[in-house]
Write an enzyme that holds these catalytic residues in place. Structure first.
Site, PDB file in Angstrom:
ATOM      1  N   THR A   1      14.293  20.222 -17.918  1.00 31.61           N
ATOM      2  CA  THR A   1      13.978  18.798 -17.967  1.00 31.61           C
ATOM      3  C   THR A   1      12.908  18.466 -16.930  1.00 31.61           C
ATOM      4  O   THR A   1      11.920  17.792 -17.236  1.00 31.61           O
ATOM      5  CB  THR A   1      15.260  17.975 -17.697  1.00 31.61           C
ATOM      6  OG1 THR A   1      16.276  18.422 -18.587  1.00 31.61           O
ATOM      7  CG2 THR A   1      15.018  16.501 -17.898  1.00 31.61           C
TER       8      THR A   1
ATOM      9  N   CYS B   1      18.397  24.630 -21.469  1.00 29.74           N
ATOM     10  CA  CYS B   1      18.850  23.897 -20.290  1.00 29.74           C
ATOM     11  C   CYS B   1      19.512  24.939 -19.396  1.00 29.74           C
ATOM     12  O   CYS B   1      20.309  25.757 -19.870  1.00 29.74           O
ATOM     13  CB  CYS B   1      19.854  22.824 -20.707  1.00 29.74           C
ATOM     14  SG  CYS B   1      20.740  22.085 -19.311  1.00 29.74           S
ATOM     15  N   THR B   2      19.165  24.909 -18.100  1.00 29.26           N
ATOM     16  CA  THR B   2      19.633  25.987 -17.226  1.00 29.26           C
ATOM     17  C   THR B   2      21.137  25.924 -16.945  1.00 29.26           C
ATOM     18  O   THR B   2      21.703  26.870 -16.395  1.00 29.26           O
ATOM     19  CB  THR B   2      18.857  25.989 -15.902  1.00 29.26           C
ATOM     20  OG1 THR B   2      18.916  24.668 -15.327  1.00 29.26           O
ATOM     21  CG2 THR B   2      17.410  26.384 -16.117  1.00 29.26           C
TER      22      THR B   2
ATOM     23  N   SER C   1      18.743  19.675 -11.273  1.00 26.71           N
ATOM     24  CA  SER C   1      19.530  18.454 -11.109  1.00 26.71           C
ATOM     25  C   SER C   1      20.920  18.759 -10.545  1.00 26.71           C
ATOM     26  O   SER C   1      21.581  17.870 -10.017  1.00 26.71           O
ATOM     27  CB  SER C   1      19.695  17.771 -12.463  1.00 26.71           C
ATOM     28  OG  SER C   1      20.355  18.652 -13.356  1.00 26.71           O
TER      29      SER C   1
ATOM     30  N   CYS D   1      14.781  24.144 -13.981  1.00 29.64           N
ATOM     31  CA  CYS D   1      15.299  23.034 -14.782  1.00 29.64           C
ATOM     32  C   CYS D   1      14.286  22.763 -15.891  1.00 29.64           C
ATOM     33  O   CYS D   1      13.104  22.502 -15.603  1.00 29.64           O
ATOM     34  CB  CYS D   1      15.427  21.807 -13.876  1.00 29.64           C
ATOM     35  SG  CYS D   1      15.937  20.309 -14.737  1.00 29.64           S
TER      36      CYS D   1
ATOM     37  N   TYR E   1      19.810  14.775 -15.314  1.00 32.46           N
ATOM     38  CA  TYR E   1      18.417  14.351 -15.472  1.00 32.46           C
ATOM     39  C   TYR E   1      18.109  14.038 -16.938  1.00 32.46           C
ATOM     40  O   TYR E   1      17.228  13.249 -17.246  1.00 32.46           O
ATOM     41  CB  TYR E   1      17.464  15.482 -15.043  1.00 32.46           C
ATOM     42  CG  TYR E   1      17.139  15.583 -13.576  1.00 32.46           C
ATOM     43  CD1 TYR E   1      17.722  14.747 -12.627  1.00 32.46           C
ATOM     44  CD2 TYR E   1      16.217  16.535 -13.137  1.00 32.46           C
ATOM     45  CE1 TYR E   1      17.399  14.869 -11.278  1.00 32.46           C
ATOM     46  CE2 TYR E   1      15.881  16.657 -11.801  1.00 32.46           C
ATOM     47  CZ  TYR E   1      16.469  15.827 -10.871  1.00 32.46           C
ATOM     48  OH  TYR E   1      16.136  15.954  -9.547  1.00 32.46           O
ATOM     49  N   GLY E   2      18.844  14.713 -17.816  1.00 36.94           N
ATOM     50  CA  GLY E   2      18.473  14.727 -19.240  1.00 36.94           C
ATOM     51  C   GLY E   2      18.417  13.371 -19.907  1.00 36.94           C
ATOM     52  O   GLY E   2      17.690  13.186 -20.873  1.00 36.94           O
TER      53      GLY E   2
ATOM     54  N   GLU F   1      29.064  20.784 -14.625  1.00 38.43           N
ATOM     55  CA  GLU F   1      29.040  20.350 -13.223  1.00 38.43           C
ATOM     56  C   GLU F   1      30.450  20.267 -12.644  1.00 38.43           C
ATOM     57  O   GLU F   1      30.668  20.498 -11.459  1.00 38.43           O
ATOM     58  CB  GLU F   1      28.376  18.969 -13.105  1.00 38.43           C
ATOM     59  CG  GLU F   1      26.860  18.988 -13.233  1.00 38.43           C
ATOM     60  CD  GLU F   1      26.161  19.579 -12.026  1.00 38.43           C
ATOM     61  OE1 GLU F   1      26.538  19.247 -10.893  1.00 38.43           O
ATOM     62  OE2 GLU F   1      25.239  20.406 -12.219  1.00 38.43           O
TER      63      GLU F   1
HETATM   64  N1  DGL Z   1      19.611  21.953 -15.938  1.00 38.17           N
HETATM   65  C1  DGL Z   1      18.709  21.009 -16.464  1.00 38.17           C
HETATM   66  C2  DGL Z   1      17.793  21.541 -17.513  1.00 38.17           C
HETATM   67  O1  DGL Z   1      17.508  22.711 -17.502  1.00 38.17           O
HETATM   68  C3  DGL Z   1      19.032  19.568 -16.523  1.00 38.17           C
HETATM   69  C4  DGL Z   1      20.365  19.137 -17.014  1.00 38.17           C
HETATM   70  C5  DGL Z   1      20.531  17.657 -16.720  1.00 38.17           C
HETATM   71  O2  DGL Z   1      20.569  17.306 -15.555  1.00 38.17           O
HETATM   72  O3  DGL Z   1      20.568  16.882 -17.676  1.00 38.17           O
HETATM   73  O4  DGL Z   1      17.301  20.826 -18.330  1.00 38.17           O
END
Ligand code: DGL
Length: 283
Positions: free
Chosen positions: A79, A188-189, A15, A77, A46-47, A156
């Site tokens: 998510t 979460c990455t 994301s 990711c 995205y979460g 971010e």
């Molecule tokens: N980096 C994402 C993950 O590993 C998503 C974080 C997001 O956009 O909420 O879940």
């Protein structure tokens, strides 16, 4: 061996900047591979979105990466993996995918206190994948979860050490630490970019599991098994693959914060969404 595949790039997406924690490991473990990365910053985070919506974005990004000749897709990711990995494998049966899941298995195997904390997004916790991980690996341990509201947005913005970032983490970690958690899973990455702060808050006795090295190893194994590992992969010639970064958001912002997340060379450019598909940005 198919020479076309040797020089074809790997497609990687997230994301936002979070997946750069995976990209860094890929660049390290499969250094000759050309890497194309899409940060869907038009839609970050995205979460908090529905799994159906994240699946739709993931499909659009995958189509774009395949149009750029990607031989494999790394879903960097958690998510998007929770929302879309099975679906993507069904829709693109010819393409190998590497996805992610919160590292509950190694956490359950190594915790001594029997208490594990997992930091991930709401969507990741809602997905079937997470429920099945808890079922399979965490029956005999206590798992505490937190969605760290606002943390992805701080990261971010390049705020890896700011007061608000610390406050969000302290709030998430305090109940875990007081319950005796000795292992924390970064689900979460984005979160590996604040792992130093997490370690500082948790103290040296707490083990933090960052899945990035295991994900890159898995990508390497799959490439090797297919005979697709870029020719100079880790060999004496030391040739490095190129890195191209795309954002669906504000390119100037990406370029401004990039030094917080990426120290190597990389070209960057903007994409834009047109309905469900991604196109090069024409200014
Ligand atoms: N980096 C994402 C993950 O590993 C998503 C974080 C997001 O956009 O909420 O879940």
């Amino acid at each position: 061996m198919n020479s076309e595949h040797l020089s074809a790039p790997l497609g990687v997406f997230d994301s936002g900047v979070g997946g750069l924690s995976i990209l860094k490991e890929l660049h390290h473990q499969v250094p000759a591979e050309h890497l194309i990365y899409v940060a869907d910053q038009a839609h970050v985070p995205y979460g908090a979105r529905s799994l159906a919506q994240v699946r739709q974005f993931s499909e659009g990004i995958t189509r774009f990466l395949l149009s750029q000749g990607a031989k494999m897709i790394v879903v960097a990711c958690n998510t998007a993996s929770a929302a879309a990995l099975h679906y993507l494998r069904r829709v693109f049966p010819e393409t190998p995918f590497v996805g992610m899941e919160p590292a509950l298995k190694p956490a359950a195997e190594t915790t001594r206190s029997g208490v594990v904390g997992v930091l991930a997004t709401p969507a990741t916790f809602q997905g079937e994948l997470y429920a099945s991980l808890v079922n399979r690996y965490a029956q005999d341990i206590t798992v505490l979860q937190d969605t760290c509201p606002g943390l992805v947005a701080q990261i971010e913005a390049g705020e890896k050490n700011g007061g608000e970032t610390r406050r969000i983490l302290e709030k998430a970690l305090e109940p875990m630490l007081s319950a005796g958690a000795d292992t924390l899973v970064l689900g979460c990455t984005h979160y590996p970019f604040v792992s130093e702060l997490i370690q500082q808050i948790s103290g040296p006795g707490v083990r933090i599991i960052d899945p990035a090295p295991a994900v890159a190893r898995q990508a390497r194994r799959l490439l090797q098994a297919r005979g697709w590992l870029g020719e100079a992969g880790g060999s004496s010639t030391g040739t490095r693959g190129s890195v191209r970064l795309f954002t669906t958001g504000d390119l100037d912002h990406l370029r401004r914060v990039l030094p917080y997340f990426w120290s190597g060379e990389a070209e960057s450019a903007a994409l834009h969404w047109q309905g469900d598909s991604l196109h090069f940005f024409q200014s």
